[in-house]
Design an enzyme around this catalytic site. Structure first.
Site, PDB file in Angstrom:
ATOM      1  N   LEU C 227      23.736 -36.033 -17.141  1.00 42.90           N
ATOM      2  CA  LEU C 227      24.393 -36.087 -18.443  1.00 42.90           C
ATOM      3  C   LEU C 227      23.366 -36.189 -19.579  1.00 42.90           C
ATOM      4  CD1 LEU C 227      27.320 -36.193 -19.476  1.00 42.90           C
ATOM      5  CD2 LEU C 227      27.058 -38.670 -19.617  1.00 42.90           C
ATOM      6  N   ASP C 228      23.497 -35.325 -20.572  1.00 46.55           N
ATOM      7  CA  ASP C 228      22.635 -35.346 -21.767  1.00 46.55           C
ATOM      8  C   ASP C 228      21.163 -35.085 -21.457  1.00 46.55           C
ATOM      9  OD1 ASP C 228      24.982 -36.051 -23.064  1.00 46.55           O
ATOM     10  OD2 ASP C 228      24.522 -38.184 -23.086  1.00 46.55           O
TER      11      ASP C 228
END
Lengths: 284, 284, 284, 284
Positions: C227-228
């Protein structure tokens, strides 16, 4: 810093230029570290810059020139090849304001700029001590109405004597005579303290203050006979507000001037700038 | 959004203004949520904006005006007080280009802008469907040489009829007649697609392309009878390069235009802008 | 918009790549309108993108692929060629926030983006009316803990059904399952409302407010299972000050998000992005 | 530069503060040239800075302090008043990198910064000649593991001896001991060569290169015991691209570092910064 050759070309656009040039380079095992192209479809003109590892090529610049000449002729190229190991010779010209000169001197001193500052010419004595600390000769050539021709004759002599490749007007507050602009066309870089074409001419911060603009700027450009009208290399701006006085703008503007000038000069001395139609191609 | 009053003042500068005003506010237990001051020492003029929690004050706008009037007179103030709960009425004027209108409509639709868009006026039919989807009346008023006076008479009638507080020229490609500029002075906001004063007039991106600038911009300003010469509220710029065609510049410029216009309009409708001497104070 | 082919290549760096490719193009009279190169000396990897006038080449994409394949094999190339006349199919995914979706829809509507938005998928009904006005199908697929797998199975089905080339998470507030991230690797673009790697995860503006930063930003990146953490395509920032509340930051941030996302998406759909080592080359 | 007093206040927010303070000033005919307010409604805290013409007030700082003290007590103020005619005493600390030191020295030399640089402390000899040219004492205090305590004892002695108001870590590559951080809390300013909180710690440009960010930055902050976690005064960023190597980023970053540090320092020495909750209010 790697030793490279920079091959810079502009010519009428047509099919096959890139192929011909890259074939030439690949024939001699030239290792390309940077390649940039631009084609201006409106002008029908093509621009190209290659940076090639010097050691990857089996000969020097002179032979390169001989070997490449037929291709250049075939495509009607304006071209030159430069050697990163031969830093350009730079003369700075200044008046009383120190910020641009100090900035360039420090970049040179700390080896951030790959150029040789061979001399500083000024119409004032103010910056002598700063310049001489860097062990760079300082030439004081005052300019007044009566002695103008003589003074710029002297300037011309120095540019020739030092075999300068570039002259930088680092907030030099005199207008160069047309003859020098022409003689050193494409070799004289100026920093104008406004976002040209806004506020050309004198006292641009005063003009900007009166007009109430919300951003101020600076413009690095080649000097031509048309004052403040030469090809633009680099510009930058800074946000201001109603609370900034003219004095604030002058102070804040200095940082923008330094940045635009040093970036413009860097592009020039790395052979990244090609001029045409009073504009520039600047290959980052 | 909190319910506030905005007290906006400009007057000749002298000692005691802030004390008098803040005393007044504190006397009535006014809770200040924002306070901005500016004094222009060159012009000898003082500017002030307070935002005050409406509920903290024991009376409404009418009484406020009565109570404050003596102070205003004592200091020769230009002043007004606005109520955040009475959103300003905005008329958008546009032609064929949709980006500014679409941007403002969406900001209004998503409640990002605290204003009421009461109508859109256009000299073309192109944007009717987009506007009417937002349930906003769309007035098509074509303008040609013969019908100019009549057309702008109709525009004037609509501005009056809707009791508009602000008229936004959101890429409206007609020049307003001097009479309207004067009648609605300080109430008509334009977006010009250049970094004024550079490239005033028509086709600024073409001008910018020819001049070879390295940044393009947009300017949000009040409309006056002197075309492109009114007080600047907001400006913004964007870096371009030799590889950007005029079409690229037109496209890239749209984002700068939208940003400058929406920020300028926001400042205006929040009573953050004071004009004087063809300039603006904009309290952030 | 001119009809062009875009030839995008990455391969281990060595002498002769450019010569071989440009020879190939010149053999068939390919007219190059844009050429970009990059060599990452640390990674020993080379990247190249050419844009070629379609009409200048005597055959179509299929034959091009056949003719080019031997060269690609010789140099171990990852490569593809795309046709500007076949706009990429885009699916937008969103939740309740409208600013990114509205911005992309308008750019598409006004033909600023050369892509086909084939559908919008949302876990809320909020934006249905706005999307359907553009005559684009709107798929409401709610996601809750119990139905997660089923919901994303449905999303997967839609992506396949529409034969989407790109999925844009335009402030879609659900985390995609790892299986989808993997299946559509390099095809899912997200906008994160912070200047990554600062403030990864939830509520970045709250984090930024607490930390007291002076600039906020947004990051457009490819979605990966981490994520990210995916390759960054584009970032932008905006100056803020102590006077900006979290609400102000959220509002101001929207403009930065829109800009970063639309620029990142444009680069992707014009085949300007090449990923490697969790980074991107983006040819302007 | 005008002779002014700067009255800087922070206190719990409530009605009447501005009235009380501006009444006080107006009672003594204080001419306010700048006034800034901020109220943090979340923290319930109020901040205020006034700049007052010194000559407009009938007494000096000592009497001002006596006269103002009752008001300060009534509102539980943290406050101080500073005299623009008493420039702050600054100690620079540096290692081998010269760009920040050279930049600050030039700004001081050209009177752009209203402060007195009383000494430079370095753990290397490299910058001695540059500093001494400015006629500023240069103290070489090497720091190695065994002599750390002793070395920083010496640093402490110099700070005391020079009665420095501010210590600037201008790319000083040693971590200050916690005891000094605490002792000089709010008086030590550092420039970190990343856009914090991204890439805290060592070699931020290497971290940024690995992560593939599209903008790099610098952060000017107060030093606290938590490394790179102190209140941020100023930040700035610069756009980079895939073509920038780590060396390019280091070079480009220098300009951002210089700008962020000099602006942050200017804000501090003009008493424009108030810290609270590990954040800053910076009144422009």
């Amino acid at each position: 810093m790697e030793h490279t050759y920079r091959l810079v070309i502009s010519c009428p656009d047509r099919v096959g230029i890139v192929a011909k040039v890259s074939n030439f380079l690949s024939t001699y095992n030239g290792w390309i570290t940077e390649a940039s192209h631009h084609s201006d479809s409106q002008a029908g003109w093509f621009f190209m810059r290659h940076e090639i590892k010097a050691e990857s090529i089996p000969f020097g610049l002179e032979q390169f020139r001989i070997a490449f000449e037929p291709i250049a002729r075939e495509f009607d190229m304006n071209w030159h090849i430069a050697d990163s190991a031969q830093p350009k010779k730079v003369i700075l010209m200044c008046s009383k304001e120190s910020h641009c000169v100090a900035d360039l001197l420090h970049r040179w001193h700390s080896k951030e700029i790959n150029a040789e500052i061979v001399a500083v010419i000024s119409n004032h004595e103010d910056l002598r001590r700063m310049v001489e600390w860097h062990e760079i000769p300082y030439h004081y050539i005052p300019v007044d109405r009566s002695s103008r021709d003589e003074a710029f004759g002297e300037v011309d002599g120095l540019i020739e004597g030092y075999e300068a490749d570039v002259v930088v007007l680092a907030r030099y507050m005199q207008v160069l005579p047309a003859s020098l602009c022409e003689k050193y066309s494409g070799k004289v870089i100026n920093i104008h303290h406004s976002f040209l074409p806004s506020f050309a001419g004198a006292r641009p911060y005063h003009q900007a203050y009166s007009r109430g603009v919300k951003l101020i700027g600076a413009t690095c450009h080649y000097v031509t006979q048309d004052l403040d009208e030469g090809p633009i290399i680099e510009q930058d701006v800074l946000r201001i507000s109603h609370s900034d006085s003219i004095e604030d703008m002058v102070r804040l503007g200095k940082d923008v001037e330094k940045n635009a000038l040093s970036r413009g000069l860097r592009a020039h001395i790395e052979d990244r700038v090609i001029t045409y139609e009073n504009k520039t191609v600047v290959f980052d």
